[in-house]
Design a protein around this motif. Structure first.
Motif, short mmCIF file in Angstrom:
data_model
loop_
_atom_site.label_atom_id
_atom_site.label_comp_id
_atom_site.label_asym_id
_atom_site.label_seq_id
_atom_site.Cartn_x
_atom_site.Cartn_y
_atom_site.Cartn_z
N VAL A 83 -30.49 -11.06 1.99
CA VAL A 83 -30.88 -12.40 2.45
C VAL A 83 -31.40 -13.22 1.28
O VAL A 83 -30.97 -14.35 1.05
N VAL A 84 -32.32 -12.65 0.52
CA VAL A 84 -32.93 -13.35 -0.61
C VAL A 84 -31.87 -13.74 -1.65
O VAL A 84 -31.95 -14.81 -2.26
N ASN A 85 -30.86 -12.90 -1.81
CA ASN A 85 -29.80 -13.16 -2.80
C ASN A 85 -28.62 -13.95 -2.22
O ASN A 85 -27.57 -14.04 -2.85
N LEU A 86 -28.81 -14.51 -1.03
CA LEU A 86 -27.84 -15.39 -0.38
C LEU A 86 -26.45 -14.77 -0.24
O LEU A 86 -25.42 -15.42 -0.46
N LYS A 87 -26.40 -13.52 0.15
CA LYS A 87 -25.11 -12.84 0.37
C LYS A 87 -24.62 -13.16 1.78
O LYS A 87 -24.70 -12.35 2.69
N THR A 88 -24.11 -14.36 1.92
CA THR A 88 -23.74 -14.90 3.23
C THR A 88 -22.68 -14.07 3.95
O THR A 88 -22.67 -13.99 5.18
N GLU A 89 -21.80 -13.44 3.18
CA GLU A 89 -20.71 -12.69 3.80
C GLU A 89 -21.18 -11.45 4.54
O GLU A 89 -20.45 -10.88 5.35
N LYS A 90 -22.43 -11.06 4.32
CA LYS A 90 -22.96 -9.85 4.95
C LYS A 90 -23.66 -10.11 6.28
O LYS A 90 -24.13 -9.17 6.92
N PHE A 91 -23.74 -11.38 6.70
CA PHE A 91 -24.51 -11.72 7.89
C PHE A 91 -23.75 -12.68 8.79
O PHE A 91 -23.03 -13.55 8.32
N THR A 92 -23.98 -12.53 10.08
CA THR A 92 -23.53 -13.54 11.03
C THR A 92 -24.66 -14.55 11.17
O THR A 92 -25.83 -14.25 10.88
N LEU A 93 -24.31 -15.72 11.62
CA LEU A 93 -25.32 -16.76 11.81
C LEU A 93 -26.33 -16.32 12.86
O LEU A 93 -27.53 -16.54 12.70
N ASP A 94 -25.87 -15.68 13.92
CA ASP A 94 -26.82 -15.27 14.97
C ASP A 94 -27.78 -14.21 14.47
O ASP A 94 -28.95 -14.19 14.87
N ALA A 95 -27.36 -13.33 13.57
CA ALA A 95 -28.28 -12.34 12.99
C ALA A 95 -29.38 -13.05 12.18
O ALA A 95 -30.55 -12.68 12.26
N LEU A 96 -28.99 -14.05 11.42
CA LEU A 96 -29.97 -14.80 10.62
C LEU A 96 -30.92 -15.59 11.50
O LEU A 96 -32.11 -15.70 11.21
N ILE A 97 -30.41 -16.14 12.58
CA ILE A 97 -31.28 -16.86 13.53
C ILE A 97 -32.29 -15.88 14.12
O ILE A 97 -33.48 -16.20 14.24
#
Length: 112
Positions: A83-97
């Motif tokens: 998350v801190v390193n902005l690895k967007t491909e490893k997360f869905t938007l709902d997981a981040l929410i």
């Protein structure tokens, strides 16, 4: 005799190819659909980055270590690092929410 795998694959789309052309759309329509898809993907990536930045800023403001943030968000410490390193491909938007709400953030979605 068992069919060979190469007989099963008839067409492989390369990463830089226009998938819509491969599906048989006209060149103009394929270009339009590809551009629209690219815009939607960019929007999603930007939303993910915004969520990740909010989480990272919360950690910094609270002086919380990654291991402690992981416990609060119910994820592993390496996931916090992603998350801190902005690895967007490893997360869905709902997981981040879900992570953001677990740290007390309120998330509002606006559809226009």
């Amino acid at each position: 005799m068992k069919q060979q795998p190469r007989d099963l694959v008839q067409n492989i789309t390369q990463p830089d190819d226009n998938l819509f052309s491969e599906l048989g759309f006209s060149d103009g329509e394929a270009a339009r659909l590809q551009a629209e898809s690219d815009r939607e993907i960019a929007l999603l990536i930007n939303m993910k980055k915004q969520m990740m930045t909010e989480i990272a800023q919360w950690m910094q403001a609270q002086a919380i270590r990654q291991v402690d943030a992981a416990a609060i968000m119910h994820i592993s410490r390496p996931r916090v690092s992603d998350v801190v390193n902005l690895k967007t491909e490893k997360f869905t938007l709902d997981a981040l929410i879900g992570m953001a709400t677990s740290i007390g953030k309120k998330v509002h979605l606006v559809v226009e």
